[in-house]
Motif scaffolding. Structure first.
Motif: not given
Length: 212
Positions: A63-91
């Protein structure tokens, strides 16, 4: 008057833009490396926290670099979903589950489009150029998109087969290595084939329109 493809092939440039460039590759790889490294030495809750913090830090940096919000949010969402699945399953290996199944979906979509003689890259090229070109009527253009879409299908299929095998073997470290090795390098190779098909389509169809 029949429409002609644009003089500049914006379709090829759009493909490269969607990949996010070198920084996009780095931002997609860093959370994987951090997760695997942290998981090797820390309890799972701390690993999840560090991975999510890494995703947030990369999001802020982009965001500080001025990149597109959609691209940056997409990457963050991918990480958030991945760790969310891990937190849910414990694996820990479930950090990679979403990517594995997305690879399968990508393979089915791309390979299926080739089987029905409507290769996905050609559909995308035509849409980016107004959707009015009879690209499937030109054998050379159709063949180029068969090759490009098949290349994408091969990448998706290889990712699914190898990472699913590692997932069943419960090799979290192996999954991390496979994600990195089969991520950027294979994406670049497939993207180059797609760009070639886009440019070939523009050149062939512009020449055909000129001859009319």
């Amino acid at each position: 008057m029949s429409s002609t493809p644009e003089h500049r092939d914006n379709g090829a440039q759009s493909v490269l833009d969607q990949l996010g460039g070198p920084l996009g590759f780095l931002c997609s790889t860093a959370p994987v490396v951090v997760f695997v490294a942290a998981n090797a030495f820390l309890p799972l809750p701390l690993t999840i926290g560090i991975s999510l913090a890494t995703g947030l830090a990369l999001f802020a940096f982009r965001m500080v670099r001025g990149e597109r919000v959609g691209t940056a949010i997409g990457s963050l969402a991918g990480v958030a979903v991945a760790v969310g699945v891990v937190a849910w399953t414990g694996s820990a290996r479930d950090f990679f589950a979403m990517g594995i199944w997305l690879s399968l979906a990508g393979f089915v979509l791309t390979f299926g489009s080739v089987l029905v003689r409507r290769p996905l890259t050609g559909v995308v090229w035509n849409a980016l150029h107004g959707g009015k070109h009879l690209w499937r009527a030109h054998r050379g253009v159709l063949r180029a998109h068969d090759v490009a879409t098949s290349a994408a299908a091969l990448v998706f299929g290889a990712r699914f087969v190898i990472q699913q095998w590692l997932y069943l073997a419960e090799s979290t470290g192996g999954l991390g290595v496979a994600r990195v090795v089969m991520g950027t390098p294979l994406t670049v190779l497939a993207a180059l084939v797609v760009v070639w098909a886009f440019r070939r389509s523009t050149t062939r169809l512009r020449a055909a329109a000129h001859d009319r």
